[in-house]
Write a protein that holds these residues in place. Structure first.
Motif, PDB file in Angstrom:
ATOM      1  N   PHE A   1      31.904  38.043  45.179  1.00 42.33           N
ATOM      2  CA  PHE A   1      32.692  38.727  46.203  1.00 42.33           C
ATOM      3  C   PHE A   1      31.830  39.058  47.420  1.00 42.33           C
ATOM      4  O   PHE A   1      32.265  38.884  48.565  1.00 42.33           O
ATOM      5  CB  PHE A   1      33.325  39.998  45.658  1.00 42.33           C
ATOM      6  CG  PHE A   1      34.115  40.747  46.694  1.00 42.33           C
ATOM      7  CD1 PHE A   1      35.406  40.347  47.015  1.00 42.33           C
ATOM      8  CD2 PHE A   1      33.560  41.820  47.378  1.00 42.33           C
ATOM      9  CE1 PHE A   1      36.128  41.004  48.000  1.00 42.33           C
ATOM     10  CE2 PHE A   1      34.277  42.482  48.364  1.00 42.33           C
ATOM     11  CZ  PHE A   1      35.565  42.078  48.670  1.00 42.33           C
ATOM     12  N   VAL A   2      30.610  39.546  47.185  1.00 46.84           N
ATOM     13  CA  VAL A   2      29.722  39.876  48.302  1.00 46.84           C
ATOM     14  C   VAL A   2      29.415  38.628  49.128  1.00 46.84           C
ATOM     15  O   VAL A   2      29.405  38.663  50.366  1.00 46.84           O
ATOM     16  CB  VAL A   2      28.428  40.527  47.791  1.00 46.84           C
ATOM     17  CG1 VAL A   2      27.412  40.675  48.930  1.00 46.84           C
ATOM     18  CG2 VAL A   2      28.726  41.902  47.190  1.00 46.84           C
TER      19      VAL A   2
ATOM     20  N   ASN B   1      39.076  34.865  61.150  1.00 43.44           N
ATOM     21  CA  ASN B   1      39.469  35.534  59.902  1.00 43.44           C
ATOM     22  C   ASN B   1      40.890  35.162  59.514  1.00 43.44           C
ATOM     23  O   ASN B   1      41.187  34.948  58.327  1.00 43.44           O
ATOM     24  CB  ASN B   1      39.364  37.048  60.041  1.00 43.44           C
ATOM     25  CG  ASN B   1      37.937  37.535  60.080  1.00 43.44           C
ATOM     26  OD1 ASN B   1      37.533  38.224  61.020  1.00 43.44           O
ATOM     27  ND2 ASN B   1      37.147  37.191  59.076  1.00 43.44           N
TER      28      ASN B   1
ATOM     29  N   SER C   1      33.753  45.291  45.764  1.00 46.48           N
ATOM     30  CA  SER C   1      32.855  44.463  44.958  1.00 46.48           C
ATOM     31  C   SER C   1      33.029  44.752  43.475  1.00 46.48           C
ATOM     32  O   SER C   1      32.991  43.834  42.646  1.00 46.48           O
ATOM     33  CB  SER C   1      31.404  44.709  45.377  1.00 46.48           C
ATOM     34  OG  SER C   1      31.207  44.391  46.741  1.00 46.48           O
TER      35      SER C   1
ATOM     36  N   SER D   1      32.844  35.577  55.261  1.00 43.74           N
ATOM     37  CA  SER D   1      33.948  35.998  56.139  1.00 43.74           C
ATOM     38  C   SER D   1      33.409  36.613  57.426  1.00 43.74           C
ATOM     39  O   SER D   1      33.932  36.353  58.520  1.00 43.74           O
ATOM     40  CB  SER D   1      34.846  37.005  55.414  1.00 43.74           C
ATOM     41  OG  SER D   1      35.397  36.444  54.244  1.00 43.74           O
TER      42      SER D   1
ATOM     43  N   LEU E   1      40.074  37.884  48.557  1.00 41.13           N
ATOM     44  CA  LEU E   1      39.268  37.586  49.732  1.00 41.13           C
ATOM     45  C   LEU E   1      40.157  37.229  50.925  1.00 41.13           C
ATOM     46  O   LEU E   1      39.853  37.600  52.067  1.00 41.13           O
ATOM     47  CB  LEU E   1      38.305  36.437  49.421  1.00 41.13           C
ATOM     48  CG  LEU E   1      37.220  36.157  50.463  1.00 41.13           C
ATOM     49  CD1 LEU E   1      36.331  37.375  50.656  1.00 41.13           C
ATOM     50  CD2 LEU E   1      36.382  34.952  50.043  1.00 41.13           C
TER      51      LEU E   1
ATOM     52  N   LEU F   1      32.401  37.900  51.180  1.00 35.53           N
ATOM     53  CA  LEU F   1      32.491  38.829  52.303  1.00 35.53           C
ATOM     54  C   LEU F   1      31.496  38.457  53.397  1.00 35.53           C
ATOM     55  O   LEU F   1      31.829  38.486  54.594  1.00 35.53           O
ATOM     56  CB  LEU F   1      32.238  40.254  51.812  1.00 35.53           C
ATOM     57  CG  LEU F   1      32.366  41.371  52.854  1.00 35.53           C
ATOM     58  CD1 LEU F   1      33.761  41.375  53.465  1.00 35.53           C
ATOM     59  CD2 LEU F   1      32.055  42.728  52.226  1.00 35.53           C
TER      60      LEU F   1
ATOM     61  N   VAL G   1      41.411  40.457  52.342  1.00 29.70           N
ATOM     62  CA  VAL G   1      40.340  41.108  53.101  1.00 29.70           C
ATOM     63  C   VAL G   1      40.248  40.507  54.499  1.00 29.70           C
ATOM     64  O   VAL G   1      40.079  41.222  55.494  1.00 29.70           O
ATOM     65  CB  VAL G   1      38.994  40.979  52.359  1.00 29.70           C
ATOM     66  CG1 VAL G   1      37.832  41.383  53.274  1.00 29.70           C
ATOM     67  CG2 VAL G   1      38.991  41.840  51.107  1.00 29.70           C
ATOM     68  N   ASN G   2      40.368  39.186  54.605  1.00 30.06           N
ATOM     69  CA  ASN G   2      40.303  38.546  55.921  1.00 30.06           C
ATOM     70  C   ASN G   2      41.501  38.905  56.788  1.00 30.06           C
ATOM     71  O   ASN G   2      41.359  39.052  58.007  1.00 30.06           O
ATOM     72  CB  ASN G   2      40.188  37.028  55.762  1.00 30.06           C
ATOM     73  CG  ASN G   2      38.758  36.566  55.571  1.00 30.06           C
ATOM     74  OD1 ASN G   2      38.048  36.304  56.525  1.00 30.06           O
ATOM     75  ND2 ASN G   2      38.327  36.491  54.316  1.00 30.06           N
TER      76      ASN G   2
ATOM     77  N   VAL H   1      33.141  48.555  50.650  1.00 32.10           N
ATOM     78  CA  VAL H   1      32.483  47.345  50.158  1.00 32.10           C
ATOM     79  C   VAL H   1      32.105  47.485  48.690  1.00 32.10           C
ATOM     80  O   VAL H   1      32.304  46.563  47.892  1.00 32.10           O
ATOM     81  CB  VAL H   1      31.231  47.034  51.009  1.00 32.10           C
ATOM     82  CG1 VAL H   1      30.443  45.881  50.408  1.00 32.10           C
ATOM     83  CG2 VAL H   1      31.627  46.703  52.440  1.00 32.10           C
TER      84      VAL H   1
END
Length: 452
Positions: A13-14, A137, A345, A20, A369, A17, A372-373, A341
């Motif tokens: 995930f990090v 994004n 995560s 992104s 994800l 991110l 998130v974008n 974050v």
């Protein structure tokens, strides 16, 4: 093994991110270089620089905290007008903040930059530079959604029987063991089995679970159900009963019961209760299978997600008190509470530990994800400095002023002085820093969990 999967999920995930953020900043960088604006830095993350290299006139690097990024462009703030730069009067604190910000930006100007500064570009070019990031994004979100929904597909309810319930109980009274006085379900009495595919109810075809559900709910009394079992079609006689079942919205989702304040109502075991109504009931649960969505269904799903993202962004300030209480007063952390974050995560780590096929876990991760974008797009389009939307608003306002000046044959007002909004930008930065710290503490002491 759970610890390993959780760690892998967090790392994935990090990395997603970070990509992104890098993708967002690439949009700014590409348009800035296209319009010959000198860019001194392209950084992913904030805080301490972990790695950097200089190619050409730009330093590219990764910083320690993956919550933001930036492209530093020369001349983001225009120089002061002559009538505004008088040195004989004492500056107000507000004015001093503005001039300090202006001076900090002018330090980066070097010989040769006379015609390569951001503020010198036409408003439409500056808008493209600033909108380039959020649009990247948005593009990434659309690609991820389409890849999952139209490629991998989602687990969806089918007309195949997954579970045959043993007894008739109201929806809010569901339990593992049947009460002694509970009657057997019509499906059990009719001899239905898991794996039966229901093709019609009382002669009405049921091509999907939603139509099957509606047909059963509208029926009552003696009837027939056609099922396909081991390749052969069987007609079963059934007595459809009436029972308290969940009220469904237009998407087939149970409607949650809420109190006068709009908060979900729960029972003694903290299960969220739903609104109920009396309807036809036979006592089955569907089997699920993964199937791709059509282009129209995918578009509708993305539009619904975008609406929810916008709604959560608008309601974000109203969730701060609950977040504070969950962090420092021991209150329960709500499932729809905002996360930072660290919290996101942790959720990414939990996704890989879920009891589902690895393909479905990957799909959930990609959908998260993508969401998130979408949030990054919506957040950055807010017309507030230092967000991209603040610079877009400034360029739009400058364009309006210049058009009006030409229309009324007045002198050109010149570039919009974004430095005058820097005190507001500082307030916005402090608000974001404060929220980030609160989210960090909340995600550590009282995190949102997928599995309770």
């Amino acid at each position: 093994m759970l610890a390993v999967l959780t760690t892998i999920g967090i790392v994935l995930f990090v990395l997603g991110l970070l990509f992104s953020i890098a993708w967002h900043e690439l949009g700014h960088l590409a348009f800035a270089k296209l319009f010959n604006i000198r860019c001194t830095q392209y950084m992913v993350g904030v805080g301490t620089t972990l790695w950097s290299r200089t190619w050409g006139e730009t330093e590219y690097g990764i910083k320690a905290v993956p919550i933001a990024g930036y492209v530093r462009m020369v001349g983001m703030i225009p120089p002061a007008r002559r009538d505004e730069s008088s040195s004989g009067t004492r500056m107000s604190r507000w004015r001093a903040m503005i001039e300090d910000a202006r001076e900090a930006h002018l330090v980066e100007v070097e010989p040769g930059d006379e015609d390569r500064m951001f503020y010198q570009r036409k408003p439409w070019k500056r808008i493209l530079v600033m909108v380039g990031g959020p649009v990247m994004n948005l593009i990434l979100a659309l690609v991820l959604f389409a890849s999952v929904l139209m490629g991998i597909g989602l687990q969806q309810e089918t007309t195949t029987v997954g579970v045959v319930n043993e007894c008739v109980v109201a929806v809010d009274e569901s339990q593992e063991e049947c009460p002694e006085d509970a009657a057997p379900t019509p499906a059990a009495e009719a001899g239905m089995y898991p794996g039966d595919e229901i093709v019609a109810v009382n002669g009405t075809p049921t091509p999907d679970w939603r139509s099957l559900q509606e047909t059963i709910r509208d029926a009552a009394g003696p009837g027939t159900i056609e099922v396909v079992r081991d390749g052969a079609t069987h007609t079963l006689d059934i007595e459809i009963t009436r029972n308290e079942v969940a009220v469904l919205d237009e998407d087939g989702t149970p409607v949650q019961r809420t109190d006068a304040d709009g908060e979900p109502v729960t029972d003694a075991e903290d299960r969220v209760l739903v609104e109920t109504e009396e309807a036809g009931f036979i006592g089955i649960q569907p089997a699920y299978e993964r199937s791709p969505l059509s282009a129209g269904e995918t578009a509708a799903h993305m539009a619904d997600t975008a609406y929810q993202v916008g709604e959560h962004l608008i309601l974000l300030p109203t969730k701060i008190p609950d977040l504070w209480n969950a962090t420092f007063a021991g209150a329960e952390r709500q499932p729809d509470s905002p996360v930072g974050v660290v919290g996101a995560s942790r959720i990414g780590g939990e996704i890989l530990t879920l009891d589902m096929p690895i393909v479905d876990r990957g799909a959930v991760m990609l959908m998260m994800l993508a969401t998130v974008n979408l949030f990054l797009f919506a957040l950055n389009m807010l017309p507030l400095l230092p967000l991209d939307g603040g610079h877009i608003f400034g360029a739009l306002w400058e364009s309006v002023r210049r058009h009006l000046a030409r229309l009324f044959r007045r002198p050109d007002p010149g570039p919009f002085d974004t430095a005058k909004l820097m005190p507001v930008a500082y307030v916005v930065i402090l608000a974001f820093v404060g929220l980030s710290v609160l989210l960090l503490i909340a995600d550590i002491v009282n995190p949102v969990r997928l599995v309770q």
